[in-house]
Scaffold this active site. Sequence first.
Site, PDB file in Angstrom:
ATOM      1  N   ILE A 294      34.824  33.027  35.071  1.00  0.00           N
ATOM      2  CA  ILE A 294      34.906  34.495  35.028  1.00  0.00           C
ATOM      3  C   ILE A 294      33.698  35.019  34.257  1.00  0.00           C
ATOM      4  CG2 ILE A 294      37.399  34.727  35.245  1.00  0.00           C
ATOM      5  CD1 ILE A 294      37.595  34.712  32.242  1.00  0.00           C
ATOM      6  N   SER A 295      33.492  36.328  34.329  1.00  0.00           N
ATOM      7  CA  SER A 295      32.318  36.928  33.693  1.00  0.00           C
ATOM      8  C   SER A 295      32.325  36.694  32.192  1.00  0.00           C
ATOM      9  CB  SER A 295      32.318  38.437  33.938  1.00  0.00           C
ATOM     10  OG  SER A 295      32.391  38.722  35.296  1.00  0.00           O
TER      11      SER A 295
ATOM     12  N   PHE B  14      35.553  35.705  41.226  1.00  0.00           N
ATOM     13  CA  PHE B  14      34.771  36.703  41.963  1.00  0.00           C
ATOM     14  C   PHE B  14      33.418  36.889  41.269  1.00  0.00           C
ATOM     15  CE2 PHE B  14      39.203  37.900  42.913  1.00  0.00           C
ATOM     16  CZ  PHE B  14      39.155  37.577  44.249  1.00  0.00           C
ATOM     17  N   CYS B  15      33.409  36.757  39.981  1.00  0.00           N
ATOM     18  CA  CYS B  15      32.177  36.910  39.228  1.00  0.00           C
ATOM     19  C   CYS B  15      32.231  35.957  38.049  1.00  0.00           C
ATOM     20  CB  CYS B  15      32.036  38.342  38.726  1.00  0.00           C
ATOM     21  SG  CYS B  15      30.446  38.661  37.981  1.00  0.00           S
ATOM     22  N   PRO B  16      31.354  34.997  37.907  1.00  0.00           N
ATOM     23  CA  PRO B  16      30.109  34.814  38.646  1.00  0.00           C
ATOM     24  C   PRO B  16      30.258  34.217  40.045  1.00  0.00           C
ATOM     25  CG  PRO B  16      30.313  33.115  36.975  1.00  0.00           C
ATOM     26  CD  PRO B  16      31.459  34.049  36.783  1.00  0.00           C
TER      27      PRO B  16
END
Lengths: 380, 77
Positions: A294-295, B14-16
């Site tokens: 995740i980010s 989804f991110c990254p």
Amino acid sequence: MKRLVIVGAGTGGLMVANFVARDLSREIAHGEISVTLLGDKDEYIYQPGFLYVAFDLMRPAQLIRPIRELLAPGIEFVHDRAVRIDPEGKVVERAGGEALRYDYLVLATGSGLNLQEVPGLSEGAHWFYTLEGALQLRDELRRFAGGRVVLTVGVPHKCPVAPLEFTMMFDEWARVRGIREQTELVYTYPLGRAHSIPSVAEWAQPELEHRGVRVETFFNMESVEPDQKVVHSLEGTDIAYDLLVAIPPHRGDELGALSGLAEAGNWYPTDRNRLNLNGRDDVFVLGDATNLPISKAGSVAHFEAEVLADNLVGLLAEGSPPAYLYSGRAFCFIETGLERATFISFDYLNPPKVPQPTNAVHWFKQTYNRIHWANLKAVM
Amino acid sequence: MADNIMVIDARGSFCPGPLMELIRAIKSAEIGQVIAVLSNDSGSKKDIPLWAGKAGQEFIGVEAHGEYDEITVRKVR
């Protein structure tokens, strides 16, 4: 007495400490529970502000506050560096004093730049991922009168929308200064599209084209030649630059490796919902320090801190097992120039959509930049 | 041999995103390391072979497991 020790006084560590200390103020006052926050710096720096410092839109003093001013009553702050964790003995050894014993441990040690991974990067590039770097870039931009500006992206990196924000802000900044026509702007990205999230990439591609930005995909920077002013990718592309602005690759704090608890890159293997260190039910990890896909972003640390704090309150006060689960929630503002912004909101199950950028969202972000402190104190 | 496969669970990323997770892992892996990416993003089985080809890495294959794919790559340079 039950002891909670939190290592790292960034966004995640401070929020967990403040949430728990507010919920358990009575138990802390009665000496039944202790909350200790260990941090190697005695000032907190609001890192999302670096982007604005680079463009002379915020001053460093607006981003920095003493940690002691951000703590809820009852938290013991220890200004020291953790040097090793002994999960069997349940102690955190530190550089300047007696080891800290814990019943529950939270690792919120963040991430930092890994400049050495790309030869020539530290000599040849500018970045806005440290305060010092943002100030150097600011000084460079004050002198900048035109040329080819290349934005490159290392992997992994924190704040995955920052490359787009910098590029779109730079475009408008150069137009306002009357030097856009003398400036070629090149946006490179490691994947085959303009952003890792397909919906963001779909939105960003025409936005960048409309601004006259050249987009170069499948570009993973491998090395920089500062004398020649050329950046090379591992896919075999070379780009000459006048100003290279890099999103440097990141790595986790060395504490994880020194303790034999982290995997490659110094990331802690972490359960994606319960946020415990894999294989241990008394050690938790949040923020950039995890290996979760995740980010690495302040909002992720914030949402994780809420879940983790609720679980810790149950464990410390009643011994009840963790019941709250982290859903992969993230929220990121995206500045699309100097006057407009949009945002994305997503979790493990729901990909984001990109709303039309507006002036109102830009001002919401500007407001958040100035009230973040209330969020850190867990009063918002 | 199966013991040597590094598995990256990028489901829900989804991110990254799965490919970025693979690039992160491949950079710190030894040459010869086999890496399997678990992804429920339908784009991964196109993106990952395409990137492997561009970056000179060996794409081994895709195995479908119902709701997700297992995409395997070997680091060769």
